[in-house]
Write a protein that holds these residues in place. Structure first.
Motif, mmCIF file in Angstrom:
data_model
loop_
_atom_site.group_PDB
_atom_site.id
_atom_site.type_symbol
_atom_site.label_atom_id
_atom_site.label_comp_id
_atom_site.label_asym_id
_atom_site.label_seq_id
_atom_site.Cartn_x
_atom_site.Cartn_y
_atom_site.Cartn_z
ATOM 1 N N ALA A 40 0.838 -1.203 0.000
ATOM 2 C CA ALA A 40 0.000 0.000 0.000
ATOM 3 C C ALA A 40 0.868 1.246 0.000
ATOM 4 C CB ALA A 40 -0.927 -0.018 1.216
ATOM 5 N N LEU A 41 1.896 1.251 0.848
ATOM 6 C CA LEU A 41 2.730 2.444 0.967
ATOM 7 C C LEU A 41 3.571 2.656 -0.279
ATOM 8 C CD1 LEU A 41 3.745 2.165 4.720
ATOM 9 C CD2 LEU A 41 2.095 3.704 3.678
ATOM 10 N N VAL A 42 4.017 1.590 -0.892
ATOM 11 C CA VAL A 42 4.816 1.719 -2.121
ATOM 12 C C VAL A 42 3.991 2.377 -3.224
ATOM 13 C CG1 VAL A 42 5.389 0.214 -4.073
ATOM 14 C CG2 VAL A 42 6.699 0.074 -2.008
ATOM 15 N N VAL A 43 2.729 1.974 -3.316
ATOM 16 C CA VAL A 43 1.857 2.567 -4.330
ATOM 17 C C VAL A 43 1.717 4.068 -4.085
ATOM 18 C CG1 VAL A 43 -0.524 2.652 -5.172
ATOM 19 C CG2 VAL A 43 0.610 0.459 -4.858
ATOM 20 N N VAL A 44 1.505 4.446 -2.809
ATOM 21 C CA VAL A 44 1.353 5.863 -2.480
ATOM 22 C C VAL A 44 2.641 6.612 -2.788
ATOM 23 C CG1 VAL A 44 0.999 7.500 -0.600
ATOM 24 C CG2 VAL A 44 -0.378 5.436 -0.711
ATOM 25 N N LEU A 45 3.753 6.036 -2.365
ATOM 26 C CA LEU A 45 5.059 6.674 -2.561
ATOM 27 C C LEU A 45 5.326 6.921 -4.046
ATOM 28 C CD1 LEU A 45 6.990 7.329 -0.251
ATOM 29 C CD2 LEU A 45 8.301 5.311 -0.837
ATOM 30 N N PHE A 46 4.989 5.932 -4.844
ATOM 31 C CA PHE A 46 5.210 6.039 -6.276
ATOM 32 C C PHE A 46 4.268 7.063 -6.902
ATOM 33 C CE2 PHE A 46 6.922 4.758 -10.148
ATOM 34 C CZ PHE A 46 5.934 4.486 -11.070
ATOM 35 N N ALA A 47 2.996 6.996 -6.488
ATOM 36 C CA ALA A 47 1.995 7.852 -7.127
ATOM 37 C C ALA A 47 2.236 9.323 -6.852
ATOM 38 C CB ALA A 47 0.596 7.454 -6.664
ATOM 39 N N VAL A 48 2.642 9.667 -5.601
ATOM 40 C CA VAL A 48 2.797 11.099 -5.299
ATOM 41 C C VAL A 48 4.000 11.678 -6.022
ATOM 42 C CG1 VAL A 48 1.635 10.988 -3.090
ATOM 43 C CG2 VAL A 48 4.107 10.711 -3.171
ATOM 44 N N LYS A 49 4.892 10.796 -6.498
ATOM 45 C CA LYS A 49 6.035 11.312 -7.246
ATOM 46 C C LYS A 49 5.682 11.552 -8.707
ATOM 47 C CE LYS A 49 10.810 10.562 -8.448
ATOM 48 N NZ LYS A 49 12.069 9.902 -8.226
ATOM 49 N N ILE A 50 4.790 10.745 -9.258
ATOM 50 C CA ILE A 50 4.534 10.894 -10.692
ATOM 51 C C ILE A 50 3.264 11.668 -11.007
ATOM 52 C CG2 ILE A 50 5.794 8.817 -11.298
ATOM 53 C CD1 ILE A 50 3.079 7.455 -11.699
ATOM 54 N N LEU A 51 2.367 11.814 -10.014
ATOM 55 C CA LEU A 51 1.133 12.554 -10.275
ATOM 56 C C LEU A 51 0.933 13.608 -9.208
ATOM 57 C CD1 LEU A 51 -1.329 9.715 -11.339
ATOM 58 C CD2 LEU A 51 -0.357 11.493 -12.788
ATOM 59 N N ARG A 52 0.047 14.540 -9.486
ATOM 60 C CA ARG A 52 -0.119 15.687 -8.587
ATOM 61 C C ARG A 52 -1.165 15.421 -7.534
ATOM 62 N NH1 ARG A 52 0.124 20.248 -13.322
ATOM 63 N NH2 ARG A 52 2.103 19.489 -14.147
ATOM 64 N N PHE A 53 -0.769 14.639 -6.536
ATOM 65 C CA PHE A 53 -1.703 14.322 -5.470
ATOM 66 C C PHE A 53 -1.603 15.282 -4.298
ATOM 67 C CE2 PHE A 53 -4.031 10.652 -6.565
ATOM 68 C CZ PHE A 53 -3.264 9.916 -7.443
#
Lengths: 159, 249, 417
Positions: free
Chosen positions: C374-387
């Motif tokens: 779960a945390l890896v997905v969040v970590l990855f997503a906030v780097k590539i998209l504007r969350f």
């Protein structure tokens, strides 16, 4: 500008590379690929013809398993136990081999086609010993015909 | 004189021989006839709900030191143990029930109760846990995903999970790692016209505590007995209508 | 001067970021290895047995799934209830919802006896089974929240975010009802078979989801150095307190009702006053650490606007959440079945005795990997998209923000001195 010499060279190179590829492939085919060595089953022929079995044995299994399990239909023609009984392969000690052994009937084709056999995780892959029936004594005493004599027929007693 | 004696002897031998043959035929033939008539429905016919298989278990006849039913079930179904009682499969077990106020104890065998409204069937996500038309509750191990929810749901703790890789399964009873299983009422025997192994073993052990039969057939022994004598269902308050009834508890 | 709200990807260049990423990947690898070991050898290598059929992996999985639906709360408050201060928090909330659910489902699937039959589980449905409904609800949730994120991140679809947000809100209430009903619908066990299970799980999802959200927010903003103002912290702190109080209320009702019925005195004595790990986890883990201490941290005025208090409360709530999951899931199975009510039962199959459970490292490994996923997905997503908004400072997000006045006299006074 392509000279006649370079045209010949190109054609020659193409022919050479094609023949090298063909020889490599044919060497691997003849040298290593385990073409299935399908052992012969008992009797003179299978319950269905070979081509049908090749194409559709999976459908038969999928359909028959529901018929047997859910509806209690236990016909022998497409029964897995009967398939295994006929297609049994014996080793040098005349013992039936299981699907763990690559010489098992099912393993021969499945290994070649690289398709995992899930069945034998649960199903026995070799015929079992004949179940010991105690004969008449195993009839349900409360059968439809409700005969008390059924009890006394155990072991062949006189009527 | 001697010739006459020989003739008489020959005649006597023939008479005895034929007589025995006739007696034997008369003895066995009805059995063969009966066996064929009493055999279960034809193999190509599907089971129907005209029949409902069940047990009547008389706990008064069940002895505390007898394990015949458990042993027979293990042999019949190939239930190999691994000396790990917490994870080894048990399809039938002997249970001792003691009244805390009166100190009175009974013994009884407990197995899948083959309920008419099985909670294990309700909760199975894939429909692997199923009830056959004739009342036998089974696990379709082809589609069991091993989630163990049915084990949570069963009020009788009837189900076991296969915790290890199995080899040498019996052809009549496929079972494998990662699926759930329970007493099948020896469906492979019932479909052949025989009785479940535990019932037969109980008869062989001369206790006769387990009676098997068709609950829907008014002429069967079991139906006659439950109509005439008191019997209860375990956790009857749950209204699951088990196919197994007990006496003496 | 009111700044406009801007979302931007995080830089994600620091050693801290890569270090965390690496640690999480290692945890995921360990979990996959544990799952392989369990599947290959069979479940006898775990602590689970024929008595305790659902163990540590399920505790992690159900916590994650419950928290997932609760994590969407913040976004729902923004989209469905229209509170402006929560709008910048909404995209992260939806992202966490999907990622926590994904982590939980991975753990659940990998623990199956036949995980290779996942496709069977997705194609054969027994619609009387609440478990089957849950499978449908989980997949639908992921799809709906994905669309929800899309409407929030893409400007031209923002006008649809309220509608999709409402659908997501209703869907996740049904989903959590389904998760609670997994236990509530079981007639067999003394600890389950209660209608209160579903609403109790919904409230637990509110509390656990918000706790995880607050913690992720705190770590994200302190990690990236982006400002996180006291107004938002205070809102979240109070909200967490309300949810914790609500869970405590439902738990009280559940146990009081059981205590009233003599039939349930056995299970109540076992959980509340037994000489076992469940009693300890209930009183110490859930009541003290998971409820009372967070209530103090959340409602005491001494901790007003304190990010430290919010983070501490969140950690305590999560710890309490795991404790109560253990009590409900393991405790409910450990207590023997009442096959013959009022009688003493014994057998070779552990009838009538409290079942024993010692989780193994394989189960812990699998469960932790769900969190890591779960945390890896969040970590990855906030780097590539504007969350994540660039700033969540009070001046940016608080609609009631007032610029602090510059006091002329005080300055003149200090100058003169």
């Amino acid at each position: 500008m392509a000279t006649r010499r370079s045209a010949y060279l190109r054609r020659y190179a193409l022919f050479a590379s094609l023949s090298i590829m063909v020889s490599i492939i044919s060497v691997t085919v003849f040298a290593g690929a385990p073409v299935p060595d399908i052992p012969k089953g008992k009797g003179d022929k299978c319950v269905e013809d070979t081509q049908f079995m090749r194409e559709s044995h999976m459908d038969l299994l999928l359909h028959q398993r529901d018929d047997t399990l859910r509806r209690g239909i236990r016909t022998k023609k497409h029964s897995l136990k009967e398939c295994i009984a006929c297609h049994v392969v014996k080793d040098s000690n005349n013992q039936a081999i299981s699907a763990a052994n690559p010489k098992h009937f099912c393993r021969q084709c499945h290994d070649y086609a690289s398709v995992n056999i899930d069945c034998f995780q649960c199903h026995a892959s070799k015929p079992g010993k004949k179940s010991v029936s105690t004969g008449l004594g195993t009839i349900r005493p409360d059968s439809e015909f409700g005969l008390a004599e059924a009890h006394s027929l155990k072991g062949g007693d006189a009527l | 004189m001697k010739q006459q004696q020989n003739k008489i002897d020959t005649y006597r031998r023939k008479f005895l021989g034929e007589g025995v043959a006739l007696a034997a035929t008369v003895t066995i033939a009805p059995g063969v006839l009966l066996h064929n008539i009493a055999r279960a429905k034809p193999a190509e016919e599907a089971v129907t709900s005209e029949v409902r298989w069940g047990f009547l278990i008389d706990a008064n006849k069940c002895a505390s030191d007898c394990n015949a039913c458990v042993t027979a079930c293990n042999e019949e179904n190939g239930l190999t143990g691994f000396d790990r009682p917490e994870t080894d499969a048990q399809w039938i077990r002997k249970v001792t029930v003691r009244d805390k106020q009166t100190n009175f104890s009974v013994n009884l065998p407990m197995m899948c109760q083959h309920c008419a409204e099985p909670p294990c069937v309700d909760v199975c996500p894939t429909g692997a846990s199923m009830k056959r038309e004739d009342g036998i509750v089974l696990v379709d191990k082809h589609i069991c995903i091993g989630c163990r929810y049915c084990m949570m749901a069963c009020p009788y703790k009837a189900r076991s999970f296969v915790h290890e890789t199995l080899t040498d399964q019996l052809p009549d009873m496929p079972r494998g790692k990662g699926t759930v299983e329970s007493c099948t009422l020896c469906v492979h025997r019932v479909d052949r016209g025989e009785t479940p192994a535990c019932a037969e073993a109980c008869v062989d052990a001369e206790k006769g505590a387990i009676l098997f039969g068709d609950l829907n057939d008014a002429n069967s022994d079991i139906a006659k007995r439950i109509a005439a004598e008191a019997s209860t269902q375990v956790r009857g308050d749950l209204r699951l209508d088990p196919g197994v009834r007990y006496q003496g508890i | 001067m009111k700044k406009t709200l801007t979302f931007r990807e995080i830089d994600g260049n620091s050693t801290g970021y890569y270090g965390l990423f690496g640690v999480l990947l290692i945890l995921i690898a360990c979990g996959l290895g544990a799952a392989y070991y369990m599947e290959h050898n069979g479940h006898y290598v775990t602590g689970m047995s024929n008595q305790i059929v659902w163990g540590m992996p399920h505790i992690f999985a159900i916590f994650l799934i419950v928290a997932a639906s609760g994590a969407l709360n913040v976004a729902s408050i923004a989209s469905v209830f229209g509170k402006p201060m929560y709008k910048p928090l909404a995209p992260l909330s939806a992202l966490l919802a999907i990622s926590l659910l994904l982590g939980g489902l991975c753990v659940l699937v990998l623990d199956l006896g036949r995980p290779d039959r996942l496709i069977v589980a997705m194609t054969y449905y027994n619609l009387k089974s609440i478990f089957a409904w849950n499978i449908l609800l989980y997949n639908g949730f992921m799809a709906i929240v994905a669309v929800y994120i899309w409407t929030m991140l893409e400007r031209r679809f923002y006008k649809y975010s309220s509608t999709v947000g409402l659908i997501a809100f209703v869907w996740r209430l049904i989903l959590t009802t389904g998760t609670g009903s997994i236990f509530g619908f079981l007639v067999a066990r003394q600890a389950y078979d209660a209608a209160i299970m579903a609403p109790m799980f919904i409230l637990m999802s509110f509390a656990f989801g918000l706790a995880v959200y607050a913690l992720v927010l705190a770590v994200a903003y302190s990690g990236t150095g982006r400002p996180l103002g006291g107004a938002i912290v205070e809102r979240l702190r109070k909200l967490l307190g309300v949810f914790v109080a609500a869970v405590l209320f439902f738990m009280t009702i559940y146990h009081l009702t059981n205590l009233y019925a003599t039939e349930h005195h056995g299970i109540e004595a076992f959980i509340l006053d037994g000489n076992n790990v469940f009693t300890g986890l209930f009183w110490l883990g859930f009541i003290l650490i998971g409820s009372i201490l967070p209530l103090v941290l959340c409602f005491s005025s001494g901790f007003k606007r304190s990010l430290g208090a919010l983070s501490a409360a969140a950690i305590l709530v999560i710890a309490g959440g795991f404790s109560i999951m253990y009590v409900i899931i393991i405790g409910g199975q450990a207590y023997p079945l009442e096959m013959f009510p009022g009688k003493e039962v014994s057998s070779s199959f552990y009838d009538g005795v409290v079942a024993h459970y010692s989780p193994t490292i394989w189960e812990f490994g699998l469960g932790l990997s769900g969190f890591a996923m779960a945390l890896v997905v969040v970590l990855f997503a906030v780097k590539i998209l504007r969350f994540l908004p660039i700033s969540l400072a009070d001046s940016v997000v608080d609609p009631h923000y007032k610029e602090p006045e510059i006091v002329e006299n005080a300055e003149a006074a200090t100058e003169g001195a």
